[in-house]
Design a protein around this motif. Structure first.
Motif, PDB file in Angstrom:
ATOM      1  N   GLY A  79       0.809  -1.208   0.000  1.00  0.00           N
ATOM      2  CA  GLY A  79       0.000   0.000   0.000  1.00  0.00           C
ATOM      3  C   GLY A  79       0.845   1.261   0.000  1.00  0.00           C
ATOM      4  N   THR A  80       0.151   2.403   0.143  1.00  0.00           N
ATOM      5  CA  THR A  80       0.796   3.702   0.069  1.00  0.00           C
ATOM      6  C   THR A  80       0.425   4.565   1.264  1.00  0.00           C
ATOM      7  OG1 THR A  80       0.733   3.614  -2.338  1.00  0.00           O
ATOM      8  CG2 THR A  80       1.054   5.783  -1.356  1.00  0.00           C
ATOM      9  N   PHE A  81       1.436   5.187   1.869  1.00  0.00           N
ATOM     10  CA  PHE A  81       1.251   6.141   2.950  1.00  0.00           C
ATOM     11  C   PHE A  81       1.421   7.537   2.368  1.00  0.00           C
ATOM     12  CE2 PHE A  81       2.709   2.310   5.024  1.00  0.00           C
ATOM     13  CZ  PHE A  81       1.933   2.235   6.157  1.00  0.00           C
ATOM     14  N   SER A  82       0.544   8.466   2.766  1.00  0.00           N
ATOM     15  CA  SER A  82       0.653   9.849   2.304  1.00  0.00           C
ATOM     16  C   SER A  82       0.105  10.772   3.388  1.00  0.00           C
ATOM     17  CB  SER A  82      -0.106  10.048   0.995  1.00  0.00           C
ATOM     18  OG  SER A  82      -1.480   9.806   1.186  1.00  0.00           O
ATOM     19  N   ILE A  83       0.269  12.072   3.161  1.00  0.00           N
ATOM     20  CA  ILE A  83      -0.222  13.080   4.095  1.00  0.00           C
ATOM     21  C   ILE A  83      -1.432  13.771   3.485  1.00  0.00           C
ATOM     22  CG2 ILE A  83       0.311  15.364   5.075  1.00  0.00           C
ATOM     23  CD1 ILE A  83       1.592  13.202   6.651  1.00  0.00           C
ATOM     24  N   SER A  84      -2.436  13.996   4.307  1.00  0.00           N
ATOM     25  CA  SER A  84      -3.620  14.753   3.917  1.00  0.00           C
ATOM     26  C   SER A  84      -3.716  15.944   4.864  1.00  0.00           C
ATOM     27  CB  SER A  84      -4.860  13.872   4.045  1.00  0.00           C
ATOM     28  OG  SER A  84      -6.026  14.613   3.775  1.00  0.00           O
ATOM     29  N   LYS A  85      -3.868  17.130   4.307  1.00  0.00           N
ATOM     30  CA  LYS A  85      -3.971  18.328   5.144  1.00  0.00           C
ATOM     31  C   LYS A  85      -5.424  18.528   5.557  1.00  0.00           C
ATOM     32  CE  LYS A  85      -0.011  20.615   3.112  1.00  0.00           C
ATOM     33  NZ  LYS A  85       0.901  20.289   4.153  1.00  0.00           N
ATOM     34  N   ARG A  86      -5.640  18.719   6.834  1.00  0.00           N
ATOM     35  CA  ARG A  86      -6.981  18.960   7.359  1.00  0.00           C
ATOM     36  C   ARG A  86      -7.067  20.429   7.753  1.00  0.00           C
ATOM     37  NH1 ARG A  86     -10.214  15.047  11.452  1.00  0.00           N
ATOM     38  NH2 ARG A  86     -12.220  15.973  10.980  1.00  0.00           N
ATOM     39  N   SER A  87      -8.066  21.119   7.236  1.00  0.00           N
ATOM     40  CA  SER A  87      -8.232  22.551   7.491  1.00  0.00           C
ATOM     41  C   SER A  87      -8.685  22.811   8.921  1.00  0.00           C
ATOM     42  CB  SER A  87      -9.271  23.137   6.545  1.00  0.00           C
ATOM     43  OG  SER A  87      -8.887  22.962   5.219  1.00  0.00           O
ATOM     44  N   ALA A  88      -8.394  24.020   9.391  1.00  0.00           N
ATOM     45  CA  ALA A  88      -8.905  24.451  10.691  1.00  0.00           C
ATOM     46  C   ALA A  88     -10.419  24.557  10.584  1.00  0.00           C
ATOM     47  CB  ALA A  88      -8.291  25.788  11.076  1.00  0.00           C
ATOM     48  N   ARG A  89     -11.103  24.324  11.688  1.00  0.00           N
ATOM     49  CA  ARG A  89     -12.555  24.385  11.658  1.00  0.00           C
ATOM     50  C   ARG A  89     -13.098  24.761  13.020  1.00  0.00           C
ATOM     51  NH1 ARG A  89     -10.816  19.316  12.426  1.00  0.00           N
ATOM     52  NH2 ARG A  89     -12.045  17.877  13.675  1.00  0.00           N
ATOM     53  N   THR A  90     -14.385  25.046  13.071  1.00  0.00           N
ATOM     54  CA  THR A  90     -15.051  25.358  14.323  1.00  0.00           C
ATOM     55  C   THR A  90     -15.800  24.118  14.786  1.00  0.00           C
ATOM     56  OG1 THR A  90     -15.313  27.653  13.662  1.00  0.00           O
ATOM     57  CG2 THR A  90     -16.702  26.881  15.455  1.00  0.00           C
ATOM     58  N   GLY A  91     -15.589  23.745  16.036  1.00  0.00           N
ATOM     59  CA  GLY A  91     -16.288  22.603  16.613  1.00  0.00           C
ATOM     60  C   GLY A  91     -17.144  23.050  17.776  1.00  0.00           C
ATOM     61  N   ARG A  92     -17.675  22.102  18.482  1.00  0.00           N
ATOM     62  CA  ARG A  92     -18.530  22.420  19.610  1.00  0.00           C
ATOM     63  C   ARG A  92     -18.190  21.479  20.766  1.00  0.00           C
ATOM     64  NH1 ARG A  92     -22.689  25.739  19.686  1.00  0.00           N
ATOM     65  NH2 ARG A  92     -22.779  25.861  17.420  1.00  0.00           N
ATOM     66  N   ASN A  93     -18.018  22.054  21.946  1.00  0.00           N
ATOM     67  CA  ASN A  93     -17.782  21.267  23.149  1.00  0.00           C
ATOM     68  C   ASN A  93     -19.091  20.539  23.478  1.00  0.00           C
ATOM     69  OD1 ASN A  93     -17.687  20.389  25.850  1.00  0.00           O
ATOM     70  ND2 ASN A  93     -16.160  21.949  26.356  1.00  0.00           N
ATOM     71  N   PRO A  94     -19.095  19.208  23.500  1.00  0.00           N
ATOM     72  CA  PRO A  94     -20.343  18.485  23.721  1.00  0.00           C
ATOM     73  C   PRO A  94     -20.915  18.668  25.130  1.00  0.00           C
ATOM     74  CG  PRO A  94     -18.502  16.960  23.600  1.00  0.00           C
ATOM     75  CD  PRO A  94     -17.972  18.319  23.249  1.00  0.00           C
ATOM     76  N   GLN A  95     -20.094  19.009  26.096  1.00  0.00           N
ATOM     77  CA  GLN A  95     -20.584  19.184  27.464  1.00  0.00           C
ATOM     78  C   GLN A  95     -21.234  20.546  27.668  1.00  0.00           C
ATOM     79  OE1 GLN A  95     -17.114  18.327  29.831  1.00  0.00           O
ATOM     80  NE2 GLN A  95     -17.732  16.194  30.089  1.00  0.00           N
ATOM     81  N   THR A  96     -20.637  21.590  27.075  1.00  0.00           N
ATOM     82  CA  THR A  96     -21.148  22.948  27.310  1.00  0.00           C
ATOM     83  C   THR A  96     -21.891  23.531  26.113  1.00  0.00           C
ATOM     84  OG1 THR A  96     -19.124  24.002  26.516  1.00  0.00           O
ATOM     85  CG2 THR A  96     -19.215  23.419  28.857  1.00  0.00           C
ATOM     86  N   GLY A  97     -21.665  22.965  24.928  1.00  0.00           N
ATOM     87  CA  GLY A  97     -22.270  23.505  23.724  1.00  0.00           C
ATOM     88  C   GLY A  97     -21.526  24.711  23.177  1.00  0.00           C
ATOM     89  N   LYS A  98     -20.473  25.132  23.861  1.00  0.00           N
ATOM     90  CA  LYS A  98     -19.705  26.311  23.458  1.00  0.00           C
ATOM     91  C   LYS A  98     -18.878  25.994  22.205  1.00  0.00           C
ATOM     92  CE  LYS A  98     -16.205  29.478  25.188  1.00  0.00           C
ATOM     93  NZ  LYS A  98     -15.288  29.800  26.275  1.00  0.00           N
ATOM     94  N   GLU A  99     -18.826  26.959  21.278  1.00  0.00           N
ATOM     95  CA  GLU A  99     -18.007  26.779  20.082  1.00  0.00           C
ATOM     96  C   GLU A  99     -16.534  26.854  20.443  1.00  0.00           C
ATOM     97  OE1 GLU A  99     -18.951  29.409  16.893  1.00  0.00           O
ATOM     98  OE2 GLU A  99     -20.776  28.321  16.389  1.00  0.00           O
ATOM     99  N   ILE A 100     -15.733  25.999  19.783  1.00  0.00           N
ATOM    100  CA  ILE A 100     -14.290  26.005  19.982  1.00  0.00           C
ATOM    101  C   ILE A 100     -13.613  25.980  18.617  1.00  0.00           C
ATOM    102  CG2 ILE A 100     -14.316  24.907  22.253  1.00  0.00           C
ATOM    103  CD1 ILE A 100     -13.667  22.260  20.875  1.00  0.00           C
TER     104      ILE A 100
END
Length: 88
Positions: A46-67
């Protein structure tokens, strides 16, 4: 007809210490190649490579606050035809 899987402890001819050194060397060489942007292809495996993941906005599941979640590089592995064939 069901194919019997090979035993996991099949004798490779290497001692556990030699197998560990070989695996450590593979991981080091692969990581170094990926860091500089190369892909690593191992024949039919097989083949190993790098994939770039962009920055994003998530949510704290306990508080609901955006992070903010920072972008990062992820290692991708695409199995070769022989490896895929051997498990199906």
């Amino acid at each position: 007809m069901t194919r019997e899987p090979k035993r996991r402890d099949a004798d490779s001819g290497l001692s556990k210490a030699d197998a560990k050194r070989a695996l450590d060397a593979f991981v080091t060489v692969t990581a170094n190649a990926l860091v500089i942007g190369d892909t690593v292809t191992l024949g039919e495996f097989g083949t190993f490579s790098i994939s770039k993941r962009s920055a994003r906005t998530g949510r704290n599941p306990q508080t609901g606050k955006e992070i903010k979640i920072a972008g990062k590089n992820e290692v991708k592995f695409k199995a070769g035809a022989e490896l895929s064939k051997s498990v199906n």
